[in-house]
Design a protein around this motif. Sequence first.
Motif, PDB file in Angstrom:
ATOM      1  N   ASP A   1       0.798  -1.180  -0.108  1.00 48.30           N
ATOM      2  CA  ASP A   1      -0.027  -0.004  -0.025  1.00 48.30           C
ATOM      3  C   ASP A   1       0.949   1.169  -0.049  1.00 48.30           C
ATOM      4  O   ASP A   1       0.503   2.333  -0.676  1.00 48.30           O
ATOM      5  N   VAL A   2       1.955   1.146   0.592  1.00 52.24           N
ATOM      6  CA  VAL A   2       2.922   2.237   0.806  1.00 52.24           C
ATOM      7  C   VAL A   2       3.361   2.752  -0.621  1.00 52.24           C
ATOM      8  O   VAL A   2       3.531   3.837  -1.348  1.00 52.24           O
ATOM      9  N   LYS A   3       3.636   1.556  -1.340  1.00 51.12           N
ATOM     10  CA  LYS A   3       4.260   1.599  -2.773  1.00 51.12           C
ATOM     11  C   LYS A   3       3.288   2.293  -3.626  1.00 51.12           C
ATOM     12  O   LYS A   3       3.693   3.095  -4.618  1.00 51.12           O
ATOM     13  N   GLN A   4       2.247   1.839  -3.503  1.00 53.83           N
ATOM     14  CA  GLN A   4       0.985   2.321  -4.127  1.00 53.83           C
ATOM     15  C   GLN A   4       0.824   3.737  -3.962  1.00 53.83           C
ATOM     16  O   GLN A   4       0.774   4.389  -4.997  1.00 53.83           O
ATOM     17  N   GLU A   5       0.740   4.355  -2.679  1.00 57.43           N
ATOM     18  CA  GLU A   5       1.070   5.790  -2.383  1.00 57.43           C
ATOM     19  C   GLU A   5       2.018   6.502  -3.190  1.00 57.43           C
ATOM     20  O   GLU A   5       1.874   7.743  -3.865  1.00 57.43           O
ATOM     21  N   LEU A   6       3.364   5.968  -3.209  1.00 52.75           N
ATOM     22  CA  LEU A   6       4.486   6.567  -3.983  1.00 52.75           C
ATOM     23  C   LEU A   6       4.208   6.602  -5.436  1.00 52.75           C
ATOM     24  O   LEU A   6       4.671   7.532  -5.995  1.00 52.75           O
ATOM     25  N   TYR A   7       3.572   5.443  -5.831  1.00 51.16           N
ATOM     26  CA  TYR A   7       3.308   5.547  -7.280  1.00 51.16           C
ATOM     27  C   TYR A   7       2.455   6.840  -7.567  1.00 51.16           C
ATOM     28  O   TYR A   7       2.535   7.574  -8.697  1.00 51.16           O
ATOM     29  N   VAL A   8       1.379   7.006  -6.882  1.00 54.13           N
ATOM     30  CA  VAL A   8       0.379   7.909  -7.009  1.00 54.13           C
ATOM     31  C   VAL A   8       1.050   9.308  -7.045  1.00 54.13           C
ATOM     32  O   VAL A   8       0.941  10.240  -7.623  1.00 54.13           O
ATOM     33  N   ILE A   9       1.900   9.631  -5.801  1.00 55.75           N
ATOM     34  CA  ILE A   9       2.713  10.846  -5.801  1.00 55.75           C
ATOM     35  C   ILE A   9       3.389  11.043  -7.167  1.00 55.75           C
ATOM     36  O   ILE A   9       3.592  12.286  -7.776  1.00 55.75           O
ATOM     37  N   LYS A  10       4.258  10.105  -7.435  1.00 60.10           N
ATOM     38  CA  LYS A  10       5.174  10.065  -8.780  1.00 60.10           C
ATOM     39  C   LYS A  10       4.128  10.483  -9.952  1.00 60.10           C
ATOM     40  O   LYS A  10       4.447  11.462 -10.862  1.00 60.10           O
ATOM     41  N   LYS A  11       3.139   9.849  -9.970  1.00 58.89           N
ATOM     42  CA  LYS A  11       2.187   9.976 -11.359  1.00 58.89           C
ATOM     43  C   LYS A  11       1.599  11.486 -11.261  1.00 58.89           C
ATOM     44  O   LYS A  11       1.738  11.966 -12.350  1.00 58.89           O
ATOM     45  N   ILE A  12       1.170  12.078 -10.043  1.00 61.64           N
ATOM     46  CA  ILE A  12       0.672  13.167 -10.137  1.00 61.64           C
ATOM     47  C   ILE A  12       1.555  14.257 -10.212  1.00 61.64           C
ATOM     48  O   ILE A  12       1.370  15.313 -10.984  1.00 61.64           O
ATOM     49  N   ALA A  13       3.018  14.277  -9.981  1.00 59.55           N
ATOM     50  CA  ALA A  13       3.986  15.105 -10.141  1.00 59.55           C
ATOM     51  C   ALA A  13       4.315  14.980 -11.786  1.00 59.55           C
ATOM     52  O   ALA A  13       4.588  16.140 -12.203  1.00 59.55           O
ATOM     53  N   ASN A  14       4.494  14.002 -12.242  1.00 60.31           N
ATOM     54  CA  ASN A  14       4.775  13.754 -13.834  1.00 60.31           C
ATOM     55  C   ASN A  14       3.760  14.307 -14.499  1.00 60.31           C
ATOM     56  O   ASN A  14       4.234  14.732 -15.552  1.00 60.31           O
ATOM     57  N   ASP A  15       2.455  13.919 -14.117  1.00 57.60           N
ATOM     58  CA  ASP A  15       1.515  14.554 -15.140  1.00 57.60           C
ATOM     59  C   ASP A  15       1.463  16.073 -15.078  1.00 57.60           C
ATOM     60  O   ASP A  15       1.355  16.509 -16.082  1.00 57.60           O
ATOM     61  N   LEU A  16       1.637  16.711 -13.875  1.00 56.72           N
ATOM     62  CA  LEU A  16       1.569  18.110 -13.843  1.00 56.72           C
ATOM     63  C   LEU A  16       2.805  18.634 -14.510  1.00 56.72           C
ATOM     64  O   LEU A  16       3.002  19.685 -15.314  1.00 56.72           O
ATOM     65  N   SER A  17       3.897  18.040 -14.280  1.00 61.71           N
ATOM     66  CA  SER A  17       5.200  18.453 -14.869  1.00 61.71           C
ATOM     67  C   SER A  17       5.111  18.302 -16.572  1.00 61.71           C
ATOM     68  O   SER A  17       5.692  19.218 -17.207  1.00 61.71           O
ATOM     69  N   GLN A  18       4.541  17.311 -16.972  1.00 58.70           N
ATOM     70  CA  GLN A  18       4.315  17.239 -18.631  1.00 58.70           C
ATOM     71  C   GLN A  18       3.561  18.437 -18.996  1.00 58.70           C
ATOM     72  O   GLN A  18       3.743  19.031 -20.088  1.00 58.70           O
ATOM     73  N   ARG A  19       2.532  18.817 -18.114  1.00 59.38           N
ATOM     74  CA  ARG A  19       1.788  19.940 -18.629  1.00 59.38           C
ATOM     75  C   ARG A  19       2.593  21.192 -18.550  1.00 59.38           C
ATOM     76  O   ARG A  19       2.560  22.083 -19.456  1.00 59.38           O
ATOM     77  N   LEU A  20       3.229  21.686 -17.344  1.00 57.57           N
ATOM     78  CA  LEU A  20       4.106  22.664 -17.508  1.00 57.57           C
ATOM     79  C   LEU A  20       5.181  22.723 -18.807  1.00 57.57           C
ATOM     80  O   LEU A  20       5.287  23.718 -19.112  1.00 57.57           O
ATOM     81  N   ASP A  21       5.929  21.458 -18.942  1.00 58.06           N
ATOM     82  CA  ASP A  21       6.883  21.508 -19.674  1.00 58.06           C
ATOM     83  C   ASP A  21       6.261  21.847 -21.347  1.00 58.06           C
ATOM     84  O   ASP A  21       7.187  22.084 -22.130  1.00 58.06           O
ATOM     85  N   ARG A  22       5.104  21.547 -21.470  1.00 56.84           N
ATOM     86  CA  ARG A  22       4.435  21.900 -22.989  1.00 56.84           C
ATOM     87  C   ARG A  22       4.719  23.781 -22.967  1.00 56.84           C
ATOM     88  O   ARG A  22       4.967  23.822 -24.240  1.00 56.84           O
ATOM     89  N   ASP A  23       4.737  24.416 -21.946  1.00 55.94           N
ATOM     90  CA  ASP A  23       5.070  25.806 -22.200  1.00 55.94           C
ATOM     91  C   ASP A  23       6.451  26.027 -21.920  1.00 55.94           C
ATOM     92  O   ASP A  23       6.932  27.059 -22.579  1.00 55.94           O
ATOM     93  N   LEU A  24       7.032  25.335 -20.786  1.00 55.97           N
ATOM     94  CA  LEU A  24       8.439  25.736 -20.613  1.00 55.97           C
ATOM     95  C   LEU A  24       9.359  25.402 -21.680  1.00 55.97           C
ATOM     96  O   LEU A  24      10.593  25.879 -21.455  1.00 55.97           O
ATOM     97  N   LYS A  25       9.115  24.381 -22.539  1.00 58.89           N
ATOM     98  CA  LYS A  25       9.980  24.049 -23.579  1.00 58.89           C
ATOM     99  C   LYS A  25      10.577  25.258 -24.366  1.00 58.89           C
ATOM    100  O   LYS A  25      11.558  25.175 -25.104  1.00 58.89           O
TER     101      LYS A  25
END
Length: 297
Positions: free
Chosen positions: A260-284
């Motif tokens: 369950d802890v690993k699943q929580e870590l996965y969700v944290i990573k996914k949210i951060a990565n999804d938002l990062s991909q959004r920002l990178d569309r503009d920051l590139k």
Amino acid sequence: MSSFDDIFTAATKEREEQRESFIKESKENREKCYALAEEKVSDVAGDGKQFQAYLDTQVRFPMHTPNNVLLVMAQKPDATQIGDVNFWKLKHVFVKNEEKDSPILILEPGEKYTREDNTIGTYYNAKKNYDVSQTTAKYRNNSTRTYDLDHLISAIAKQTPVPIEPVDELPNSNGALFDPESNTIKLRKGLENGTAIFQILTIEMSHAMLAQGKHDYDRNENSLTAFSSSYMLCKKYGVDTKAYNFEKMQEPFPDMESSDVKQELYVIKKIANDLSQRLDRDLKHDKKPVEKSDGER
């Protein structure tokens, strides 16, 4: 029996011994990975400082699974770039002889198999990797790319997953607050600290991503996930992180099973990565990044 027969017999025996040795070593390394990951996830779940170290490592290795990030932490916590022998050869560098017996083991998916209940499972193989510090590479890129805060906030305004609505006041003097009812982020007018704006908006954007449009979303249940995702974004983009205090968290994930802890870590990573991909569309399009060394973090 001729001497040639002896040669072929000996060669066959040697190949079989090598095969058996490889299978034995692979099994031992796989079991070692499982044990190391279990030990490290227990450390991360029970200690805020270890949890923060995990988040820092995940930022350095965004393409790796949380389980493999835990393995990197357990074996070489200061690693910055890893690859197998062939990866480094393609870069015209080689693993140092004295480091060959100290690989960083990670797990990679192998062949599929069918379980007794007819569900499909995956075999995992332990793969030997080495950090750049274990190679003959003379140059190591230890710099962190940072961005102008105006560009970062502009990217948020353009790429936010839900609309941002300026308001005059918010409860408890909050700077920003995700509202699941209207599926918007309320932002208090007049804020001037760019660092704080980036921090609070990435927290609320994380809540918006986690809510997925649910009107009954409970932010308290996801407060650590949103907080941690925001921290990872700050680390990636070079935004100050002094406001994120993990050391006071005695048990970030109390009474939770390791899976369950690993699943929580996965969700944290996914949210951060999804938002990062959004920002990178503009920051590139940002042509003027500032280079910041590891020592200045």
